[in-house]
Design a protein around this motif. Structure first.
Motif, PDB file in Angstrom:
ATOM      1  N   GLN A  23       0.917  -1.065  -0.097  1.00  0.00           N
ATOM      2  CA  GLN A  23      -0.022  -0.070   0.056  1.00  0.00           C
ATOM      3  C   GLN A  23       0.777   1.258  -0.080  1.00  0.00           C
ATOM      4  O   GLN A  23       0.590   2.165  -0.725  1.00  0.00           O
ATOM      5  CB  GLN A  23      -0.723   0.081   1.168  1.00  0.00           C
ATOM      6  CG  GLN A  23      -1.867   1.231   1.169  1.00  0.00           C
ATOM      7  CD  GLN A  23      -2.967   1.123   2.430  1.00  0.00           C
ATOM      8  OE1 GLN A  23      -2.496   0.534   3.308  1.00  0.00           O
ATOM      9  NE2 GLN A  23      -3.800   1.755   2.168  1.00  0.00           N
ATOM     10  N   ALA A  24       1.832   1.307   0.669  1.00  0.00           N
ATOM     11  CA  ALA A  24       2.932   2.284   0.814  1.00  0.00           C
ATOM     12  C   ALA A  24       3.505   2.828  -0.924  1.00  0.00           C
ATOM     13  O   ALA A  24       3.400   3.685  -0.918  1.00  0.00           O
ATOM     14  CB  ALA A  24       4.139   2.405   1.739  1.00  0.00           C
ATOM     15  N   ILE A  29       3.145   5.597  -6.085  1.00  0.00           N
ATOM     16  CA  ILE A  29       2.744   5.688  -7.381  1.00  0.00           C
ATOM     17  C   ILE A  29       1.863   6.796  -7.493  1.00  0.00           C
ATOM     18  O   ILE A  29       1.798   7.600  -8.372  1.00  0.00           O
ATOM     19  CB  ILE A  29       2.211   4.501  -7.948  1.00  0.00           C
ATOM     20  CG1 ILE A  29       3.340   3.306  -7.892  1.00  0.00           C
ATOM     21  CG2 ILE A  29       1.511   4.516  -9.301  1.00  0.00           C
ATOM     22  CD1 ILE A  29       2.901   2.035  -8.172  1.00  0.00           C
ATOM     23  N   GLY A  30       0.865   7.058  -6.522  1.00  0.00           N
ATOM     24  CA  GLY A  30      -0.246   7.714  -6.769  1.00  0.00           C
ATOM     25  C   GLY A  30       0.372   9.481  -6.647  1.00  0.00           C
ATOM     26  O   GLY A  30      -0.114  10.270  -7.266  1.00  0.00           O
ATOM     27  N   ASN A  31       1.311   9.474  -5.791  1.00  0.00           N
ATOM     28  CA  ASN A  31       1.920  10.748  -5.505  1.00  0.00           C
ATOM     29  C   ASN A  31       2.776  11.400  -6.799  1.00  0.00           C
ATOM     30  O   ASN A  31       3.033  12.417  -6.819  1.00  0.00           O
ATOM     31  CB  ASN A  31       2.716  10.859  -3.992  1.00  0.00           C
ATOM     32  CG  ASN A  31       1.962  10.695  -3.140  1.00  0.00           C
ATOM     33  OD1 ASN A  31       0.753  10.829  -2.984  1.00  0.00           O
ATOM     34  ND2 ASN A  31       2.527  10.458  -1.928  1.00  0.00           N
ATOM     35  N   THR A  32       3.216  10.131  -7.431  1.00  0.00           N
ATOM     36  CA  THR A  32       4.049  10.597  -8.602  1.00  0.00           C
ATOM     37  C   THR A  32       3.835  10.357  -9.882  1.00  0.00           C
ATOM     38  O   THR A  32       4.282  10.697 -11.107  1.00  0.00           O
ATOM     39  CB  THR A  32       5.450   9.981  -8.360  1.00  0.00           C
ATOM     40  OG1 THR A  32       5.242   8.546  -8.514  1.00  0.00           O
ATOM     41  CG2 THR A  32       6.136  10.464  -7.143  1.00  0.00           C
ATOM     42  N   GLU A  33       2.476   9.752 -10.024  1.00  0.00           N
ATOM     43  CA  GLU A  33       1.985   9.397 -11.621  1.00  0.00           C
ATOM     44  C   GLU A  33       1.655  10.469 -12.425  1.00  0.00           C
ATOM     45  O   GLU A  33       2.010  10.459 -13.887  1.00  0.00           O
ATOM     46  CB  GLU A  33       0.735   8.392 -11.378  1.00  0.00           C
ATOM     47  CG  GLU A  33      -0.325   9.007 -11.030  1.00  0.00           C
ATOM     48  CD  GLU A  33      -1.553   7.913 -10.607  1.00  0.00           C
ATOM     49  OE1 GLU A  33      -1.453   6.799 -11.073  1.00  0.00           O
ATOM     50  OE2 GLU A  33      -2.354   8.415 -10.091  1.00  0.00           O
ATOM     51  N   LYS A  34       1.481  11.740 -12.003  1.00  0.00           N
ATOM     52  CA  LYS A  34       1.142  12.702 -12.786  1.00  0.00           C
ATOM     53  C   LYS A  34       2.577  13.244 -13.696  1.00  0.00           C
ATOM     54  O   LYS A  34       2.497  13.708 -14.641  1.00  0.00           O
ATOM     55  CB  LYS A  34       0.318  13.829 -12.138  1.00  0.00           C
ATOM     56  CG  LYS A  34       0.006  15.007 -12.958  1.00  0.00           C
ATOM     57  CD  LYS A  34      -0.587  15.963 -12.259  1.00  0.00           C
ATOM     58  CE  LYS A  34      -0.748  17.531 -13.062  1.00  0.00           C
ATOM     59  NZ  LYS A  34       0.072  18.481 -12.746  1.00  0.00           N
ATOM     60  N   LEU A  35       3.168  13.206 -12.501  1.00  0.00           N
ATOM     61  CA  LEU A  35       4.623  13.775 -12.987  1.00  0.00           C
ATOM     62  C   LEU A  35       5.393  12.898 -14.253  1.00  0.00           C
ATOM     63  O   LEU A  35       5.881  13.191 -15.109  1.00  0.00           O
ATOM     64  CB  LEU A  35       5.519  13.946 -11.907  1.00  0.00           C
ATOM     65  CG  LEU A  35       7.176  14.601 -12.315  1.00  0.00           C
ATOM     66  CD1 LEU A  35       7.066  15.792 -12.967  1.00  0.00           C
ATOM     67  CD2 LEU A  35       7.839  14.577 -10.801  1.00  0.00           C
TER      68      LEU A  35
END
Length: 195
Positions: A23-24, A29-35
């Motif tokens: 989950q971490a 991934i969720g925090n960096t996927e846009k970049l």
């Protein structure tokens, strides 16, 4: 000195992911996927290859997570992995050659919105014609609002080189847009505005 809350959060996430907490890593991934998506989409035109590269990037990040030194933000480190993976892809496909030349308004609110939308589309179309590195530099600086230093960390280039690439990218985009408007809409043929 007050500790950077982003770096503390990064440290905790990395520690949890290294301890086997899936989950971490999902949060990473969720925090960096846009970049990551911004970098990959600017550098790689083939949609299927983009998907493969994104998977490759996160697989490499996961495998290398123990090497992350917390000297920069985790997102910067993953962006660097993204940039390098895209450059490797471009070299493999022989789509990147260093130094390669680049080819070269009172409105109402509704009118203003339409104008901004049209302008954004024109800028996007102009950027798509630039070298992948130039597109990426413009995206990281103007859309992601990263500093020269952060872009330098991602690309492995000195800040001076980042500034130079940004200057050349802006110039190439301006030339492309000037050509587009000069040839197609705004100026009569032959009037290039240069003395």
């Amino acid at each position: 000195m007050i500790p950077d809350p982003d770096k503390l959060a990064d440290k905790q996430l990395v520690h949890r992911a290294l301890s086997g907490d899936a989950q971490a890593f999902g949060i990473i991934i969720g925090n960096t996927e846009k970049l990551v998506a911004q970098i990959v989409c600017r550098m790689v035109s083939n949609v299927e290859d983009r998907k493969d590269l994104a998977q490759e990037i996160y697989l490499k990040a996961y495998r290398s997570l123990g090497l992350f030194k917390h000297g920069s933000k985790l997102s910067t480190w993953i962006a660097q992995i993204s940039y390098n993976a895209c450059m490797d892809y471009l070299r493999r496909k022989k789509l990147f050659y260093p130094g390669e030349p680049v080819d070269g308004p009172g409105q109402t609110t509704a009118d203003g919105q339409m104008y901004r939308k049209e302008l954004a589309g024109i800028l996007q179309a102009g950027m798509e014609k630039l070298q992948p590195v130039y597109r990426t530099m413009l995206t990281l600086y103007h859309q992601e609002e990263l500093s020269y230093g952060e872009i330098g960390e991602i690309t492995g280039m000195p800040e001076g080189t980042v500034k130079n690439y940004l200057f050349r990218a802006r110039k190439a985009l301006k030339e492309r847009l000037s050509w587009y408007y000069g040839e197609k809409e705004m100026k009569p043929r032959g009037d290039d505005g240069d003395g």
